[in-house]
Design an enzyme around this catalytic site. Structure first.
Site, mmCIF file in Angstrom:
data_model
loop_
_atom_site.group_PDB
_atom_site.id
_atom_site.type_symbol
_atom_site.label_atom_id
_atom_site.label_comp_id
_atom_site.label_asym_id
_atom_site.label_seq_id
_atom_site.Cartn_x
_atom_site.Cartn_y
_atom_site.Cartn_z
ATOM 1 N N PHE A 1 -2.372 -0.306 13.214
ATOM 2 C CA PHE A 1 -2.303 -1.538 12.417
ATOM 3 C C PHE A 1 -0.879 -1.810 11.913
ATOM 4 O O PHE A 1 -0.355 -2.924 12.008
ATOM 5 C CB PHE A 1 -3.272 -1.389 11.241
ATOM 6 C CG PHE A 1 -3.210 -2.476 10.204
ATOM 7 C CD1 PHE A 1 -3.999 -3.609 10.307
ATOM 8 C CD2 PHE A 1 -2.377 -2.344 9.098
ATOM 9 C CE1 PHE A 1 -3.953 -4.601 9.334
ATOM 10 C CE2 PHE A 1 -2.317 -3.334 8.123
ATOM 11 C CZ PHE A 1 -3.111 -4.464 8.249
ATOM 12 N N ASP A 2 -0.223 -0.783 11.379
ATOM 13 C CA ASP A 2 1.116 -0.957 10.796
ATOM 14 C C ASP A 2 2.119 -1.420 11.849
ATOM 15 O O ASP A 2 2.889 -2.357 11.629
ATOM 16 C CB ASP A 2 1.630 0.363 10.203
ATOM 17 C CG ASP A 2 0.873 0.803 8.968
ATOM 18 O OD1 ASP A 2 -0.361 0.713 8.975
ATOM 19 O OD2 ASP A 2 1.522 1.242 7.998
ATOM 20 N N THR A 3 2.116 -0.727 13.001
ATOM 21 C CA THR A 3 3.053 -1.084 14.067
ATOM 22 C C THR A 3 2.806 -2.519 14.534
ATOM 23 O O THR A 3 3.748 -3.306 14.712
ATOM 24 C CB THR A 3 2.874 -0.138 15.283
ATOM 25 O OG1 THR A 3 2.954 1.207 14.843
ATOM 26 C CG2 THR A 3 3.943 -0.393 16.336
ATOM 27 N N TYR B 1 0.843 -1.196 0.000
ATOM 28 C CA TYR B 1 0.000 0.000 0.000
ATOM 29 C C TYR B 1 0.871 1.236 0.000
ATOM 30 O O TYR B 1 2.039 1.197 0.387
ATOM 31 C CB TYR B 1 -0.967 0.022 1.185
ATOM 32 C CG TYR B 1 -0.461 0.680 2.454
ATOM 33 C CD1 TYR B 1 0.174 -0.053 3.441
ATOM 34 C CD2 TYR B 1 -0.637 2.055 2.664
ATOM 35 C CE1 TYR B 1 0.619 0.552 4.617
ATOM 36 C CE2 TYR B 1 -0.194 2.665 3.836
ATOM 37 C CZ TYR B 1 0.433 1.911 4.814
ATOM 38 O OH TYR B 1 0.877 2.515 5.961
#
Ligand SMILES: Nc1nc2c(ncn2[C@@H]2O[C@H](COP(=O)(O)OP(=O)(O)O)[C@@H](O)[C@H]2O)c(=O)[nH]1
Ligand SMILES: [Mg+2]
Length: 241
Positions: free
Chosen positions: A182-184, A90
């Protein structure tokens, strides 16, 4: 080999058209694999969804996924889980990361033996132009992540990431956050379970138009760090082969 490029959007009617045009031209010229662009809209209240449908008619290889509830993590999880692609990625719609970092990011996964690739604004070779405030918050947050988990990846929050289908199938069901954390969560669980993370310096020019509410996001991030650490101490995460 199919490469998915997801563009998460929330109220981005102004920039979406030009960004998709730029990205489409770039991938056509510089991506040696088959690719798909997926515009992932959650709950936009402006004309984003209409613009997205128009872009699908205009450009081959572009599709739209719509969700009713907000949250970038929610959008990425849905699109990545449902995509048939071998590589899932993304990037933020403002294209703050220079696109020339994209081919090396996915090559690292396809032929370099890495499982996850992340753009980083915090390595020596990164060139980052952003406000002092965002720079300070980003550095402090990434130090906090390292303090909590002794992880090595350098930048949890850069909106420029990719992972293999195999890593996604194992990791995505384990990631609970539906928003900015979410990414972490994906990276911490990934690194701790032994997935190899390719940390790529990017050239980043901040776009001042932001959807981030800083105080709210910081509180959610800290709650997330505590939750994930508790889950580790309970032995919740096991690698699946
Ligand atoms: N799908 C989806 N995308 C979102 C949501 N919130 C923000 N985004 C997208 O996430 C990306 C990064 O947002 P941005 O405001 O530029 O964050 P910043 O660069 O950290 O200030 C942009 O492409 C946004 O449109 C959301 O709730 N759902
Ligand atoms: Mg941005």
């Amino acid at each position: 080999m199919l490469v998915n490029v997801t563009i998460p959007v929330y109220n981005e009617e102004k920039i979406l058209g030009s960004s998709i045009a730029t990205l489409h031209a770039f991938l056509t010229k510089h991506c040696r694999f088959e690719w798909e662009i997926v515009i992932a809209d959650n709950a936009s209240t402006d004309r984003t969804l209409g613009v997205a449908h128009q872009l699908v008619r205009e450009y081959p290889g572009v599709r739209v996924v719509h969700l009713d509830q907000k949250g970038r993590g929610r959008a990425l999880k849905k699109v990545w889980t449902e995509s048939p692609a071998d590589i899932l990625s993304y990037m933020d719609v403002d294209l703050s990361s220079n696109l020339y970092a994209f081919p090396p990011l996915i090559e690292a996964l396809i032929s370099g033996g890495f499982d996850i690739g992340i753009g980083s604004r915090l390595l020596k070779a990164s060139t980052t132009r952003r406000s002092l405030k965002r720079e300070a918050i980003s550095r402090a947050y990434n130090l906090l992540v390292k303090g909590f988990f002794t992880t090595k990846f350098s930048d949890a929050q850069c909106g420029f990431k990719a992972l293999t289908r195999k890593a996604a199938q194992d990791l995505l069901p384990k990631v609970e956050d539906t928003g900015w954390f979410f990414d972490t969560e994906l990276l911490v669980i990934g690194e701790k379970l032994g997935y190899r993370i390719f940390d790529l310096p990017v050239s980043w020019i901040e776009d001042l138009d932001t959807r981030v509410k800083i105080v709210r996001t910081a509180i959610d991030d800290i709650k997330g760090l505590i939750r994930v650490r508790r889950s580790f101490s309970k032995g919740k995460y096991q690698k699946q082969n």
